[in-house]
Design an enzyme around this catalytic site. Structure first.
Site, PDB file in Angstrom:
ATOM      1  CG  HIS A 183      -2.122  -1.023   0.751  1.00 14.10           C
ATOM      2  ND1 HIS A 183      -3.024  -0.780  -0.256  1.00 14.10           N
ATOM      3  CD2 HIS A 183      -2.362  -2.283   1.163  1.00 14.10           C
ATOM      4  CE1 HIS A 183      -3.805  -1.830  -0.426  1.00 14.10           C
ATOM      5  NE2 HIS A 183      -3.421  -2.764   0.428  1.00 14.10           N
ATOM      6  CB  CYS A 216      -7.313  -2.914 -13.040  1.00 10.93           C
ATOM      7  SG  CYS A 216      -7.870  -4.269 -11.995  1.00 10.93           S
TER       8      CYS A 216
HETATM    9  C1  PEP Z   1      -4.847  -6.606  -7.983  1.00 12.02           C
HETATM   10  O1  PEP Z   1      -4.849  -7.535  -7.174  1.00 12.02           O
HETATM   11  O2  PEP Z   1      -4.070  -6.554  -8.974  1.00 12.02           O
HETATM   12  C2  PEP Z   1      -5.768  -5.470  -7.809  1.00 12.02           C
HETATM   13  C3  PEP Z   1      -5.882  -4.548  -8.746  1.00 12.02           C
HETATM   14  O3  PEP Z   1      -6.454  -5.392  -6.642  1.00 12.02           O
HETATM   15  P1  PEP Z   1      -5.803  -4.856  -5.253  1.00 12.02           P
HETATM   16  O4  PEP Z   1      -4.421  -4.352  -5.541  1.00 12.02           O
HETATM   17  O5  PEP Z   1      -6.722  -3.818  -4.747  1.00 12.02           O
HETATM   18  O6  PEP Z   1      -5.829  -6.122  -4.451  1.00 12.02           O
END
Ligand code: PEP
Ligand code: MG
Length: 553
Positions: free
Chosen positions: A198, A496
């Site tokens: 994060h 994404c």
């Molecule tokens: C992913 O896992 O690539 C994603 C886009 O979701 P997050 O990063 O929110 O888990």
């Protein structure tokens, strides 16, 4: 300056440190070290006036709370005010005052009494587990700030300086990250952290050049002049003032050119590739027009609720979503339903303690236990869609089977959301993309989790970054299979995850058959340029190379 494990840079005398670049851009400036945790002196002073000790402890606690509230009122960073206000509330908890008085009554001096009182709270939160245990970091932050004040030590956390600086830290706590601004912090270097942690996602959303998992950064000293390259992950220590000024001048010119970048994503021969944004709130949505993205490819709705103790009402959700959808100015938005549970617990989801949270009840799986949370969210989204006339696509996270995809997409359609898809984050979903596409209107590949589950490597573990590398052929194979299933079904398949933000990987993803790329605003211009420089045939050739394990040097 003391730098260990350094390698001399080619053609330059400045030592080079290597980490993982997670937000592109270069910056040079003086190092400001993250304030260390205050330590209680070994010698504990005798308490002669308990009332005065209590007064000092409570005054320090109150100044800490005032300071957090002042920062909450001043911040313009999305979500920051809520985190800081929630942390200030901890400092104002009356039972904390009682515990401090009780410790002083037992002979503890002010700073020690604060430490003891917080220890008790800490144990309580850890026992409660889940979301409450996650708040321990915030509690520690309040304790450390209060203890530092009582001992007359520098405050821990992001330092205050008169000039912009490069922040060097072991890692960042959420309360630290929300106080960063690109005006104060030129770049960010952390010893720990991973490319999809994060800290990395936040740095990208702020557009601050950042390098994580850079072990040798631990030996950088306060005030060292360094240069950070958030694309290559290189950090050069011991540079001169002229060199620093030149780097920052070049970077300003690069940013100005980036800001002028416009137009739809396409290859040199005109093959369209929608460039979309990853956002967490309304201010992220506002960036869509700023960087001329074609819409939002991932709206992470859980970011709106991480600090909530109760499930938000449908009315509250409608208001929040209306704000975000209203900023879309006619462009498409892909809304992901709550990706909570496990490592992102929400108190209102009634989670059990789990041995392996990443393999536990998270994402769509939380609807097995709390279906109302999902149906309320879908209802609120449908109402916000009606109110704004926005083009809303909805998708579920952590879908493993065609049965789950059918269940979710039927539910979304029943709620009046005409376009419903699922994320491909689990290898099973990629392997069975064809079956899933019998129900889902589109797919979106979450490479952060797909890499974690394919390579069996915790996405937060910087030490396993080589396995989490999105160039891993096994990951690319699964992307290829998913994209081919999309082409066969005539449905769109986007990426994404953070892989979509890489200008060198973007042509490969397009060559594998991916139809859209969704990323943070700071990455759009570079990816747009990278695609404009290659033809579709070249993308396909690059994909073949990458599948064979070959990548650019
Ligand atoms: C992913 O896992 O690539 C994603 C886009 O979701 P997050 O990063 O929110 O888990
Ligand atoms: Mg994910």
């Amino acid at each position: 300056m003391t730098v260990t494990g350094k390698t001399p840079a080619a053609g330059a005398s400045a030592p080079e440190l290597q980490g993982i670049g997670v937000c592109p851009g270069r910056a040079a400036g003086p190092v400001a070290l993250m304030g260390p945790r205050p330590r209680l002196p070994a010698q504990r002073p005798e308490v002669t006036d308990p009332d005065a000790e209590a007064e000092a402890a409570l005054a320090a606690l109150s100044v800490t709370a005032d300071d957090l509230e002042r920062r909450a009122a001043a911040t313009t960073i999305p979500g920051a005010a809520e985190v800081l206000d929630a942390t200030a509330m901890i400092a104002r908890d009356p039972s904390l005052e009682e515990s401090i008085r009780s410790a002083i009554g037992k002979g503890e001096p002010a700073a020690w009494a604060v430490d003891v009182a917080f220890d008790g709270f800490r144990a309580l939160l850890l026992d409660l587990g889940g979301y409450m245990a996650e708040r321990v970091g915030d509690l520690d932050d309040v304790r450390d700030r209060t203890v530092a004040r009582l001992l007359g030590l520098p405050l821990p956390g992001v330092p205050e300086r008169d000039v912009p600086f490069i922040l060097v830290a072991d890692d960042l706590a959420p309360a630290d990250t929300v106080t960063l601004t690109p005006e104060r912090v030129l770049a960010l270097v952390t010893v720990r952290g991973g490319p999809t942690s994060h800290t990395a996602i936040l740095a990208r959303s702020l557009g601050i050049p950042a390098v994580v998992a850079c072990p040798d950064a631990a030996s950088l000293g306060e005030g060292d002049l360094i240069e950070v390259d958030g694309t290559t992950g290189r950090v050069r220590a011991g540079i001169g003032a002229h060199e620093a000024a030149a780097t920052n001048r070049d970077e300003r010119a690069r940013r100005a050119a980036r800001a002028a970048s416009r137009g739809p994503g396409q290859t040199a021969d005109g093959h369209p590739v929608a460039l979309l944004l990853n956002i967490g709130d309304a201010s992220g949505a506002a960036a869509v027009t700023k960087v001329d993205a074609e819409g939002v490819g991932l709206f992470r709705t859980e970011f709106l609720y991480l600090d909530r103790a109760d499930a938000p009402s449908i009315g509250e959700q409608v208001a929040l979503y209306t704000g975000v959808l209203g900023a879309m100015a006619g462009r498409k938005i892909v809304v992901r339903t709550l990706d909570a549970g496990a490592d992102k617990p929400l108190p209102f989801l009634e989670q059990d303690e789990e041995e392996n949270p990443a393999l536990g009840v998270r994402g769509l799986r939380t609807a097995r236990r709390s279906p109302d949370v999902l149906t309320d969210q879908l209802e609120a989204l449908a109402l916000a869609q009606q109110a704004t006339g926005a083009v809303v696509w909805v998708m579920a996270p952590m879908v493993a089977t065609a049965g789950e995809a059918k269940w979710f997409t039927d539910l979304a359609h029943e709620h009046g959301l005409p376009v419903a898809g699922v994320m491909v984050e689990i290898p099973a979903a990629a392997l069975r993309a064809r079956d899933i596409l019998e129900h889902a209107d589109f797919l979106s590949i979450g490479t952060n989790d797909l890499a974690q589950y394919t390579l069996a490597a915790d996405r937060m573990a910087g030490a396993l970054a080589d396995l989490l590398d999105p160039w891993q052929p096994a990951l690319l194979d699964l992307i290829r299979m998913t994209a081919e299933a999309g082409l066969a079904a005539g449905k769109s398949v986007g990426v994404c995850g953070e892989a979509a933000a890489s200008p060198s990987l973007a042509p490969v993803l397009v060559g594998l058959g991916v139809t859209s790329l969704s990323m943070s605003a700071s990455a759009i211009a570079d990816v747009r340029d990278a695609l404009a420089a290659v033809t579709l045939a070249e993308c396909r050739a690059l994909a073949t190379e990458a599948l064979a394990g070959r990548r650019p040097a």
